[in-house]
Every structure is written in structure tokens, then in C-alpha cells.
Scaffold this active site. Structure first.
Site, PDB file in Angstrom:
ATOM      1  N   TYR B 129       0.689  -1.242  -0.015  1.00  0.00           N
ATOM      2  CA  TYR B 129      -0.132   0.013   0.098  1.00  0.00           C
ATOM      3  C   TYR B 129       1.005   1.235   0.053  1.00  0.00           C
ATOM      4  CZ  TYR B 129      -3.747   3.135   0.566  1.00  0.00           C
ATOM      5  OH  TYR B 129      -5.021   4.154   0.590  1.00  0.00           O
ATOM      6  N   GLN B 190     -10.899   0.034   0.453  1.00  0.00           N
ATOM      7  CA  GLN B 190     -11.153  -0.780  -0.559  1.00  0.00           C
ATOM      8  C   GLN B 190     -10.217  -1.412  -1.127  1.00  0.00           C
ATOM      9  OE1 GLN B 190     -11.741   2.503  -0.049  1.00  0.00           O
ATOM     10  NE2 GLN B 190     -11.157   3.702  -2.129  1.00  0.00           N
ATOM     11  N   ASN B 213      -3.696   6.000   6.161  1.00  0.00           N
ATOM     12  CA  ASN B 213      -4.497   6.491   6.937  1.00  0.00           C
ATOM     13  C   ASN B 213      -5.263   5.576   8.047  1.00  0.00           C
ATOM     14  OD1 ASN B 213      -6.640   5.675   5.771  1.00  0.00           O
ATOM     15  ND2 ASN B 213      -6.944   7.619   4.502  1.00  0.00           N
ATOM     16  N   SER B 236       4.957   9.019  14.170  1.00  0.00           N
ATOM     17  CA  SER B 236       6.480   8.898  14.441  1.00  0.00           C
ATOM     18  C   SER B 236       7.151   9.557  15.485  1.00  0.00           C
ATOM     19  CB  SER B 236       7.050   9.388  13.220  1.00  0.00           C
ATOM     20  OG  SER B 236       8.319   9.025  12.511  1.00  0.00           O
ATOM     21  N   GLN B 258      12.142  15.077  12.192  1.00  0.00           N
ATOM     22  CA  GLN B 258      10.755  14.424  12.688  1.00  0.00           C
ATOM     23  C   GLN B 258       9.600  15.459  12.652  1.00  0.00           C
ATOM     24  OE1 GLN B 258      11.297  10.900  13.074  1.00  0.00           O
ATOM     25  NE2 GLN B 258       9.049  11.247  12.937  1.00  0.00           N
ATOM     26  N   HIS B 261       7.214  16.044   9.654  1.00  0.00           N
ATOM     27  CA  HIS B 261       6.391  14.990   9.165  1.00  0.00           C
ATOM     28  C   HIS B 261       4.824  15.059   9.343  1.00  0.00           C
ATOM     29  CE1 HIS B 261       8.435  11.712   6.885  1.00  0.00           C
ATOM     30  NE2 HIS B 261       9.549  11.669   8.062  1.00  0.00           N
ATOM     31  N   GLU B 326      11.129   5.090  18.098  1.00  0.00           N
ATOM     32  CA  GLU B 326      11.064   4.219  16.717  1.00  0.00           C
ATOM     33  C   GLU B 326      12.682   4.801  16.184  1.00  0.00           C
ATOM     34  OE1 GLU B 326       8.870   6.720  13.951  1.00  0.00           O
ATOM     35  OE2 GLU B 326       9.039   5.295  12.392  1.00  0.00           O
ATOM     36  N   HIS B 327      13.028   6.106  16.155  1.00  0.00           N
ATOM     37  CA  HIS B 327      14.315   6.535  15.806  1.00  0.00           C
ATOM     38  C   HIS B 327      15.275   6.723  17.097  1.00  0.00           C
ATOM     39  CE1 HIS B 327      11.588   7.762  12.205  1.00  0.00           C
ATOM     40  NE2 HIS B 327      12.491   6.988  11.673  1.00  0.00           N
ATOM     41  N   ASP B 360      16.325   7.116   6.360  1.00  0.00           N
ATOM     42  CA  ASP B 360      14.945   7.378   5.685  1.00  0.00           C
ATOM     43  C   ASP B 360      14.973   7.015   4.243  1.00  0.00           C
ATOM     44  OD1 ASP B 360      13.765   8.223   7.924  1.00  0.00           O
ATOM     45  OD2 ASP B 360      13.965  10.385   7.655  1.00  0.00           O
ATOM     46  N   GLU B 414      -0.993 -36.940  28.406  1.00  0.00           N
ATOM     47  CA  GLU B 414      -1.883 -35.989  28.029  1.00  0.00           C
ATOM     48  C   GLU B 414      -3.272 -36.433  27.520  1.00  0.00           C
ATOM     49  OE1 GLU B 414      -0.072 -33.356  24.776  1.00  0.00           O
ATOM     50  OE2 GLU B 414       1.199 -32.284  26.287  1.00  0.00           O
ATOM     51  N   HIS B 419      -2.491 -40.436  19.240  1.00  0.00           N
ATOM     52  CA  HIS B 419      -1.114 -39.944  19.110  1.00  0.00           C
ATOM     53  C   HIS B 419      -0.064 -41.181  19.435  1.00  0.00           C
ATOM     54  CE1 HIS B 419      -3.143 -35.935  18.990  1.00  0.00           C
ATOM     55  NE2 HIS B 419      -1.993 -35.390  18.915  1.00  0.00           N
TER      56      HIS B 419
END
Lengths: 429, 429
Positions: B129, B190, B213, B236, B258, B261, B326-327, B360, B414, B419
């Protein structure tokens, strides 16, 4: 049981009912579980104690939620020596296999001015869910705890409900042998919530693994993101590919070892030899009558058992790849010859002396496997589930000078000016 | 921006607001997305065409959903030569790094009578995506498609919404350079539904990766299990650990890279040197005024920017490990000395010449990283996300004889008789 020919016109339609079995967690279950999670987050131990009283008919205070060393000692005293040896062998073999999955931190030095790498770090704390009550599976403890231990996890916390206060000695012994650090007598969605968010008594963990009922599975799904989880397990399945070689009695037993698990389990044989298929069908009927779990196995076999005749092995393999079975037996004379053609399967059991049950307990590989066709994209539980990675990046000034203008170019075309400046300021000064 | 001292009594309380930012997908979004998914499952291309008309103001038939070779050629003609070179360098470097992550199928032969192993198989089809509209990021195409290509994925399908019919040349060029096989001009829930279940035009894939999103993120969460997904990304963040060395101008630029963004991004500096922190604060103010994305960056910096004074590096490291950023930049004189102490971070940028922006775009490691503290248990997107594993188990009759009685023991305790029989029948005959 259905006896089908893969070349029948309506084969796929007939088979689809098998593929689409399995329960979906409905909205009602989700609402109940959401309520329990938010209650445990809010009231902590108090909520845990209440739910444990209500669902497990067990009265205890917060301190009483943890299983004591005295209880472990008692469990060891109860376990038969030969059973203990078998569990020890399982732990040892499972550990030895999983050791081979360990990945190392690496750092590339092929460019002297830009070093890149990947740091592998064990998770600090993990939670292992073990079902209680009727289905008591020490093997489940081993298969979840040993990979975590091998990965180097800091603390392994196990939860196991003890309905009516009854603990299972084999489960406790398996926990100790596998390196579990602490065990709490809690279960259900409340145990998952406690592990995900922590309470005064139960530590917050980084990841929760292990099987459970629909409430447990739904709770794991809902706390995913707050903690890591392993895959969501559906009903279990076995597919046997056969070329007419081997012993129908053995294959019938393998199909039933799956069927006895649960009524939603599915056992499928696809053979190139119709008469072999017919012999297996007869053998299943014969063996069913002798099983202690006959009712469950019969229900599963009647609903989701299938014997399929294929024109040749290629057809059987293509079918198997489409199904992506959890357990795949290659009951053929030359299993290594066709193994490379298998693209989707949780575990591949090769040849006539490798029953699925071998992998359930102590061959070494994990028995937590992707079900319901998810072997298309999921893998067996592994050491990798108990570590996380961090990228490592080191530029010298020379390295940044070498590629800096290209970084600025891409930043600019993405419209991210400050990204570009963080590079150009360094190159200018 | 908050300027805090880590030893203040209410430090943690003040910092918690930063940690808890980020939108949760509410029930309403979920209802809308569930409706779209079920519609696409039911009506396939017809539903896709309708949603694309409604949400992207784009009129086309089923065949028109796919981007043509002529459109790719046009995109290549539009891209500046130097930009093309930069994108090629990024693809090449990202591919080279990810090559090192590849794992091999292995088979252990240390026991001659029981061979065990693990087969690594690339996913057959994956969907990527890519957001369209304002946020057009060719780097995002590269970071998702290249690891899939390196992993050996059979077919890489990309979806990208083209609001008003507008395609982005850099995105299409990046797709071609990265080895994407087919691109469809669809987006939103979709597109996720089409990839998860397939339509007459859009192939069903095994896994969906890439940012989007809240509708896209919710759709990915809802189709999880039907297909694999990568982690769910939140807003982020960057954390910079500093020991007073280095240049405040550089660090200010990194914090702003950062912040620019998105308004929910968070930029945090923790330094052992109060005066360094003060200089960075002043520099951020100065640089903010010169940014084209000043409004976004300022909003982010004001809401979620923090400068923290720590007593020593150990305190700073412990704080960082608790946050699991994250960073993470180690803007210190000896970054390799403290790197081993970092237990939780998506990517670690070491030293004074490694701005976050380097990672990045083209250093090599992936820029898809765990956000919001999930670096406690998630890893960067990697080649491993585009393969799955199958356990391999092979017993000779001798091997089964050697450990068979222990398998039967555990099966018996068991309560799984079939088995045990699948083993004992083989040992008896």
C-alpha cells in the site's frame, strides 16, 4: 467422511466446507472481553481476584495468585520417574533444535565510511498462556517456554487457570524444566489483560504467546499493539500426501491423532492409489472403535475427514499448496524428492516413520503452527518470536559526503526540507 | 515544547502526555471499514470502481484500474536525471543491506536417524500500500518493495490512490526500479479489501504491507488472519541522546526533520548538558522560521517536543529504553560504547554524522520501524516479513525406535491415545 476424486467437477465446492470451518469471534464475545480488559486495567489485582473467583471458582488474595516453590516441589514428587525423563528429553531436544534458529547481531564493514548492521535483542519479559482444566498439555508449556528461554528472554511469566484450585503436576514440572520464572493461577481474558497491562502482582510483559479458548484468542487480538502476540490459532488440521506406498494402518492412526484433538479438527488424505485410500477408510473405522476419545474423533472424522484420489503426485502437491495445511505428511517413498515443491505448510513430516505425533512432543521443531491456510504467510513459533531487532547505522563525515547530495535530492522531491537540511548543515560545517 | 529535568518529581507525569498521543481507531471507523470490506468481497470490481469514483473522484472501468506500461514510460520521461540516479542509488543500497538478512533453508544431520530442519519459502504474492495525494513518498515504495523482491516474492502488487486521476511520476519510477510487478490506482479500505480477498482484476495476496491513513490501518487490522500484515504504524518519533558533544544546529535540524512529518510526530532530546539543550532549543526556533512546512513542524514541536536534562548517560539510556523510540540517535562521542546498552529502539543512528534522514532514504536499513513504544517487541520491516518457514522432520525407523516410547509416554499423560498409537503401530510392525 467424504471420499472424493480430485477430478470430479464439483470437487472444490465439496471441499470448501472443510476449509471454511472454525468459529469466528462474534461481536458479543468481543464486548465481554473488552469489558474484562478495561476492568483489569482499572482495578488491577482486585478485578483479577474477582474474575478468578467467578470463572475458576477459586478464592484467593493477590499473593495467593502466584504458585509457590512448595507447590512446584509437590508437583515434582507426584510425577512418575519415566514421565519426568520423557519431559526432560522433550525439553532437551526442543532446546537443541531452537538453538539453531538463533540469529546474531551483525555489522557490515565492507564500506569503511558507512557501517550498517542489525542488533538482535531478546524481549525483556514474555507471558505464556497455558490452558487449564480438561485440556492439560505440558507439551504446550515446553513449546512456548523453551524458545523464549533459548532466545534469552529476561523473565518468562506463565499463566494457567486452575479451575476449582486444581493444578496439574505435569504442567508445573514442564514449566520448571523449561525455564519459566513465575507462574500465576489465572486464566481467560483477565489473565491476558493482566499480562498486557500489568497489575500490582502480575508484571506487564512485552509479548503473549500460547493457545486458549475463544475468550483468550479474542483478548490477545484486542491487546495486540499494546503487546506483541503470536499467531491466532484456529482448529487444527493434517493433510497426508500418499503415493500408494506405506501402511494404511499407520496413516489411519495419523488421521485419527488429528481427529481426536477436537471436533473441529480436519484430517485429509490425498493419495494417487484409490485402493490405498479405501484401506485407510476401513482402518479408520476399525481404530475409531478402540479409542478412548472415540466420540470426539468420530465427530471430527465424520464432519471434516476427507479421502481424495488424485491422478498423480503433482496434482496432490498442487492441492496441498493451495490448502497450506498446518501438518503435512509426505507418506511417500521418496519424500526428499518432493519436499522442495511444497510451498505452503506449517510442518512437513517426511517418510513412513515420521508420524505427526513425533513433532507434537519431542522431535525438536515447534508444535505451534499456522492453521487454517495461514501457512501461506505465517511461520511456526520460533526463537525469532522472542527477540526484536534494531537497525544500526553509522556514517563518518566522509560517508555522509559521499551520498549526502542524493539524500538531499530525495528529501527535496518528497517535499521534506528539514530532512535535507539535517544533511546539508553537516556537509557545510 | 517542554524543557524538563529527569530528576524533577513530576517528570514522568509530564512526559506521559507525549507517550499517549496518537489516534485510536474508534468503533465508527471500524463500522465504515467493515462495510467497505464486505462490499468488496461481495461485489468485487464493481464495488472497487464505485469507491474509487466516490473517494478519489476517478472514473474508470475494471481494466482501467491498472496502471499501464505507457504510463510508466511517461513517468520515466518526466523524472529529472539526477533524481533518477538518487532513486537508483537508494534501491541499490537498500537491496544490498536486505540481502544480508536472507535466511537459508537448513537441515541438521548430527543425528543420522532423525533429520530436522527449517525450509524458508518466499511468499507467493504480496500487496504494497502506497499513500497517494499530498504525501507522496517514493522512499516508501522502495522500503516495502525491495525487501519483498530480495526475499524472492513471486509477484509484488502495488496499490496507490490517484485522487483526481493524478499519478506521481517519482512513485511510479520507484515502483519499477524496485521490482514491483503490477500497480493498481486504488486506495483506502477498498484497496486493502481487494488485496486481501481478490477481485476479478486485483489478485489476492498473502500479505499486505505499507503505511496508510486510519481507514487503511483499520482495514489492515481487520483483514489480519485472512492475510498477513506488517505492524500497525502510529505517529512517528525521534529521541536523541546527547553527552554535550556535537553541534546544536545539527541536532535541532534532526528534531525538526521528525516534526515536519506530521503534527502528531514527537521529537525528544535528552542531554547530560543543560547548556547544549538550551542551544538546541534556540536553534529549533531559528530554523523553524525558515521551513516550508513550518506550520506542521511548529505544531508538532509545541505539542510533543521535549528537551530533557539527565544527570548522566546511564540515566538517559535507561529513559530511552523505557520509551523504546522508533528512531534513536546516539549523538555522543563514542556511540559504539553505549550501543550495546540500548535494548529497545527501531533504528539506532550512531555518532555526529548520522542524521535520521540518512536512514529514511538510502543508508540501506528499512525506514518502516516500530512506533509508539512497540520497539519493545516489533522489529523493522525486513526480508523476514516476506518469507515463511516450514519445519522439516524426518525419522528413520531406527530414529522412531530410539525415542518412540517417550513420545508414547507424553501422549498418554496428555490423554491423547491416538497420538500414541500412531507411534506404537509403527514400532510394532
Amino acid at each position: 467422511m467424504q471420499f472424493l476424486d480430485i477430478r470430479e467437477a464439483d470437487f472444490q465446492a465439496k471441499f470448501d466446507a472443510i476449509v471454511e470451518r472454525g468459529e469466528e469471534s462474534g461481536r458479543e464475545v468481543e464486548e465481554v472481553v473488552l469489558g474484562i480488559i478495561s476492568d483489569v486495567r482499572k482495578r488491577g489485582d482486585e478485578a483479577l481476584i474477582e474474575y478468578t473467583r467467578r470463572f475458576d471458582r477459586l478464592e484467593c488474595d493477590a499473593a495467593g495468585l502466584e504458585i509457590t516453590e512448595a507447590e512446584f516441589a509437590k508437583a515434582f514428587a507426584q510425577v512418575d520417574e519415566k514421565d519426568l525423563a520423557a519431559l526432560k528429553l522433550a525439553v532437551e531436544r526442543v532446546a537443541r533444535y531452537h538453538e539453531k534458529q538463533k540469529q546474531q547481531t551483525w555489522l557490515s564493514t565492507e564500506e569503511a565510511d558507512i557501517m550498517l548492521g542489525q542488533k538482535v535483542t531478546p524481549l525483556a519479559k514474555v507471558g505464556i498462556y497455558v490452558p487449564g482444566g480438561k485440556a492439560c498439555y505440558p507439551s504446550s508449556v515446553i513449546m512456548n517456554a523453551v524458545p523464549a528461554k533459548v532466545a534469552g528472554v529476561g523473565e518468562i511469566i506463565m499463566v494457567v487457570p486452575t479451575p476449582g484450585g486444581e493444578t496439574n503436576a505435569h504442567v508445573l514440572v514442564a514449566a520448571k524444566l523449561s525455564g519459566v520464572d513465575r507462574v500465576f493461577r489465572i486464566g481467560g481474558a483477565q489473565a491476558v489483560a493482566a499480562l498486557a497491562y500489568g497489575t500490582a502482582t502480575v508484571p506487564r510483559v512485552d509479548k503473549i504467546t500460547g493457545p486458549g479458548n475463544i475468550y483468550v484468542a479474542t483478548a490477545k487480538k484486542l491487546v495486540f499493539g499494546q503487546v506483541g502476540i503470536d499467531m491466532i490459532a484456529g482448529p487444527s488440521e493434517i493433510l497426508v500426501i500418499n503415493d500408494g506406498s506405506g501402511n494404511p494402518t499407520h496413516i489411519a492412526a495419523d488421521l485419527l491423532s488429528q481427529a481426536e484433538h477436537d471436533e473441529l479438527a480436519s484430517s485429509v488424505l490425498i493419495t494417487t492409489d484409490r485402493s490405498f485410500g479405501e484401506k485407510v477408510a476401513a482402518e479408520v473405522e476399525r481404530q475409531l472403535k478402540e479409542l478412548s476419545r472415540e466420540a470426539i474423533a468420530r465427530k471430527s472424522w465424520e464432519s471434516f475427514g476427507v479421502i481424495i484420489v488424485a491422478g498423480n503426485l503433482e496434482e496432490a502437491i498442487a492441492f496441498s499448496n493451495r490448502i497450506a495445511p498446518e501438518h503435512l505428511e509426505l507418506a511417500v517413498d521418496n519424500p526428499f524428492e518432493i519436499m522442495p515443491l511444497i510451498t505452503n505448510a506449517g510442518a512437513i513430516f517426511m517418510g513412513h516413520y515420521t508420524p505427526e505425533a513425533s513433532g507434537d512432543y519431542l522431535a525438536g521443531p515447534n508444535h505451534t503452527l499456522p492453521t487454517g491456510g495461514t501457512a501461506r504467510f505465517f511461520s511456526p513459533l520460533s526463537v525469532d518470536d522472542f527477540v526484536k531487532k534494531s537497525s544500526l547505522i553509522y556514517f563518518t563525515k566522509g560517508g555522509l559526503q559521499r551520498v549526502g547530495k542524493d539524500i538531499v535530492r530525495i528529501a527535496t522531491l518528497e517535499g521534506l526540507e528539514a530532512h535535507g537540511k539535517s544533511v546539508s548543515f553537516r556537509l557545510d560545517s
